[in-house]
Design an enzyme around this catalytic site. Structure first.
Site, PDB file in Angstrom:
ATOM      1  N   ASP A 143      52.445  47.259  32.408  1.00 45.74           N
ATOM      2  CA  ASP A 143      52.188  46.970  33.819  1.00 45.74           C
ATOM      3  C   ASP A 143      50.940  47.743  34.258  1.00 45.74           C
ATOM      4  OD1 ASP A 143      54.041  45.914  36.392  1.00 45.74           O
ATOM      5  OD2 ASP A 143      52.556  47.464  36.854  1.00 45.74           O
ATOM      6  N   ASN A 171      42.982  44.808  44.086  1.00 48.95           N
ATOM      7  CA  ASN A 171      42.876  43.659  44.998  1.00 48.95           C
ATOM      8  C   ASN A 171      42.386  44.102  46.372  1.00 48.95           C
ATOM      9  OD1 ASN A 171      43.683  41.540  43.353  1.00 48.95           O
ATOM     10  ND2 ASN A 171      45.853  41.834  43.796  1.00 48.95           N
ATOM     11  N   HIS A 176      40.586  39.805  45.562  1.00 49.56           N
ATOM     12  CA  HIS A 176      41.527  39.128  44.664  1.00 49.56           C
ATOM     13  C   HIS A 176      40.842  38.634  43.384  1.00 49.56           C
ATOM     14  CE1 HIS A 176      44.921  36.437  43.683  1.00 49.56           C
ATOM     15  NE2 HIS A 176      45.612  37.313  44.389  1.00 49.56           N
ATOM     16  N   ASP A 226      41.788  39.253  39.579  1.00 54.30           N
ATOM     17  CA  ASP A 226      41.953  38.213  38.551  1.00 54.30           C
ATOM     18  C   ASP A 226      41.153  38.556  37.295  1.00 54.30           C
ATOM     19  OD1 ASP A 226      43.611  36.808  40.160  1.00 54.30           O
ATOM     20  OD2 ASP A 226      42.247  35.129  40.552  1.00 54.30           O
ATOM     21  N   GLU A 254      51.163  41.444  37.476  1.00 51.89           N
ATOM     22  CA  GLU A 254      50.315  42.300  36.623  1.00 51.89           C
ATOM     23  C   GLU A 254      51.127  42.875  35.479  1.00 51.89           C
ATOM     24  OE1 GLU A 254      52.027  43.286  39.003  1.00 51.89           O
ATOM     25  OE2 GLU A 254      52.049  45.417  39.366  1.00 51.89           O
TER      26      GLU A 254
HETATM   27  N1  LIG Z   1      44.398  39.231  41.721  1.00 50.28           N
HETATM   28  C1  LIG Z   1      45.652  38.994  41.439  1.00 50.28           C
HETATM   29  N2  LIG Z   1      46.615  39.803  41.892  1.00 50.28           N
HETATM   30  C2  LIG Z   1      47.888  39.593  41.592  1.00 50.28           C
HETATM   31  C3  LIG Z   1      48.262  38.492  40.799  1.00 50.28           C
HETATM   32  N3  LIG Z   1      49.610  38.536  40.633  1.00 50.28           N
HETATM   33  C4  LIG Z   1      50.066  39.606  41.302  1.00 50.28           C
HETATM   34  N4  LIG Z   1      49.030  40.245  41.899  1.00 50.28           N
HETATM   35  C5  LIG Z   1      49.046  41.444  42.725  1.00 50.28           C
HETATM   36  O1  LIG Z   1      49.496  42.540  41.990  1.00 50.28           O
HETATM   37  C6  LIG Z   1      49.866  43.552  42.918  1.00 50.28           C
HETATM   38  C7  LIG Z   1      51.056  44.306  42.376  1.00 50.28           C
HETATM   39  O2  LIG Z   1      51.253  45.359  43.228  1.00 50.28           O
HETATM   40  P1  LIG Z   1      52.454  46.358  43.097  1.00 50.28           P
HETATM   41  O3  LIG Z   1      53.674  45.630  42.604  1.00 50.28           O
HETATM   42  O4  LIG Z   1      52.584  47.084  44.400  1.00 50.28           O
HETATM   43  O5  LIG Z   1      52.083  47.308  41.958  1.00 50.28           O
HETATM   44  P2  LIG Z   1      50.822  48.242  41.740  1.00 50.28           P
HETATM   45  O6  LIG Z   1      49.897  48.292  42.881  1.00 50.28           O
HETATM   46  O7  LIG Z   1      50.230  47.842  40.433  1.00 50.28           O
HETATM   47  O8  LIG Z   1      51.496  49.622  41.589  1.00 50.28           O
HETATM   48  P3  LIG Z   1      52.286  50.198  40.370  1.00 50.28           P
HETATM   49  O9  LIG Z   1      52.722  49.048  39.494  1.00 50.28           O
HETATM   50  O10 LIG Z   1      53.456  50.890  40.968  1.00 50.28           O
HETATM   51  O11 LIG Z   1      51.385  51.119  39.664  1.00 50.28           O
HETATM   52  C8  LIG Z   1      50.120  42.845  44.229  1.00 50.28           C
HETATM   53  O12 LIG Z   1      49.115  43.210  45.146  1.00 50.28           O
HETATM   54  C9  LIG Z   1      49.999  41.363  43.887  1.00 50.28           C
HETATM   55  O13 LIG Z   1      49.436  40.620  44.943  1.00 50.28           O
HETATM   56  C10 LIG Z   1      47.233  37.612  40.322  1.00 50.28           C
HETATM   57  O14 LIG Z   1      47.453  36.627  39.626  1.00 50.28           O
HETATM   58  N5  LIG Z   1      45.960  37.919  40.672  1.00 50.28           N
END
Ligand SMILES: Nc1nc2c(ncn2[C@@H]2O[C@H](COP(=O)(O)OP(=O)(O)OP(=O)(O)O)[C@@H](O)[C@H]2O)c(=O)[nH]1
Length: 310
Positions: free
Chosen positions: A183, A191, A196, A200, A226
């Site tokens: 992860d 983002n 965004h 990506d 992610e």
């Molecule tokens: N650009 C982009 N962002 C994505 C995609 N899928 C998920 N996300 C973003 O991934 C982010 C995941 O955030 P969190 O679950 O808070 O996790 P994090 O910020 O990585 O924090 P930790 O995992 O705790 O380290 C969110 O902002 C989602 O919008 C995608 O396909 N593209």
């Protein structure tokens, strides 16, 4: 009576010569004794060239002149031996033949009690082209359904299906397996701070970096957002820990370059290992190890407590 016999014989001959289907008769000793234009056309030959030749001579002629049936061999004599075994082996045979010029024909071969062989050919090129289009379309749709659009690696559905099939193979042989859940750390801030699109691009580059280092038979997929999964078959706990650490370092070692911007990225990894475990069990253990890795400060590997010690 004689007149009407000649009349019907002529009608039949005219019909055969105008027909788009090919007709030919080989004698009991396999000499071509008569054939209509359509049959001769499949070999790109004329009556004078073909009538009176035996089957072997016809095939040699086609092979030398590169006309008629496509014969994929370097050894025509060996090909002829194999063909001779099939020919006349049954009362009725139906088979498809592709020609050097790209056309396809359906051949039917009927062996008469008197030894003659009746051949009928039908042009099936249009059906074959349609068939090929359909199978290409099916292949690309299947590919689409199994591939993550953004990263071009396996999507969750395809990842889980592949892992489950490997797990049943491992179960039968009692192999050790490992599931790594990866992860990206603080991905939300990528983002939020860079947009965004940058997010990506990071996902794509993470997928590319990891794909480039895995073995061909490792299973890699995007589980969602992610989060990525790596499944290692026939892998013990020590090796799984080494692979996970190598992947962690691979991501942390060099920043990701996005339109001139060098962005440091790290990942946390939860690893579950065991034998004879279901996907759900492995996933739950790897997920809880991942949770611990996040809470212990991120950018690290945490091994789940093994279900079975080895
Ligand atoms: N650009 C982009 N962002 C994505 C995609 N899928 C998920 N996300 C973003 O991934 C982010 C995941 O955030 P969190 O679950 O808070 O996790 P994090 O910020 O990585 O924090 P930790 O995992 O705790 O380290 C969110 O902002 C989602 O919008 C995608 O396909 N593209």
């Amino acid at each position: 009576m004689i007149n009407s016999f000649h009349h019907y014989a002529k009608l039949l001959a005219d019909f055969a010569n105008q027909s788009k289907d090919g007709y030919a008769i080989f004698s009991a000793d396999d000499i071509l004794i008569c054939a209509n234009n359509a049959f001769l056309g499949t070999f790109n030959q004329t009556v004078n060239n073909m009538i009176g030749l035996n089957f072997t001579e016809i095939i040699r002629l086609a092979f030398t002149e590169k006309t008629g049936p496509k014969i994929d061999t370097d050894d025509i004599e060996q090909w002829l031996v194999l063909a001779a075994k099939e020919r006349r082996s049954r009362d009725f045979r139906l088979f498809e033949v592709d020609l050097v010029d790209g056309r396809w024909f359906l051949f039917s071969e009927q062996l008469l009690p008197t030894g003659e062989l009746l051949l009928q050919t039908k042009d099936i090129t249009k059906q074959k082209i349609l068939e090929q289009h359909l199978s290409e379309r099916t292949r690309s749709l299947t590919n689409l359904a199994l591939t993550d659009e953004l990263t071009r690696i396996a999507n969750r559905r395809s990842f889980v299906a592949s892992v489950q099939s490997e797990l049943s193979r491992c179960e039968r042989s009692n192999f050790k397996v490992a599931l790594l859940l990866l992860d990206i750390d603080y991905f939300k801030s990528v983002n939020d701070n860079h947009g965004h699109q940058a997010g990506d691009a990071v996902l794509q580059q993470v997928a590319r970096r990891i794909s480039s280092t895995l073995r061909e038979y490792d299973i890699f997929g995007r589980i969602g957002g992610e989060e990525f999964g790596v499944f290692l078959a026939e892998t013990d706990r020590t090796t799984a820990a080494e692979v996970a650490e190598r992947l962690r370092q691979l991501i942390a070692a060099e920043p990701f370059v996005l339109s001139g911007l060098a962005l440091p990225v790290t990942i946390s990894i939860g690893v579950a290992t065991g034998t004879c475990m279901s996907f759900e069990q492995l996933y739950a253990e790897a997920d809880s190890a991942l949770y611990k890795a996040k809470h212990a400060g991120r950018n690290q590997v945490v091994m789940a407590v093994p279900c079975f010690a080895f």
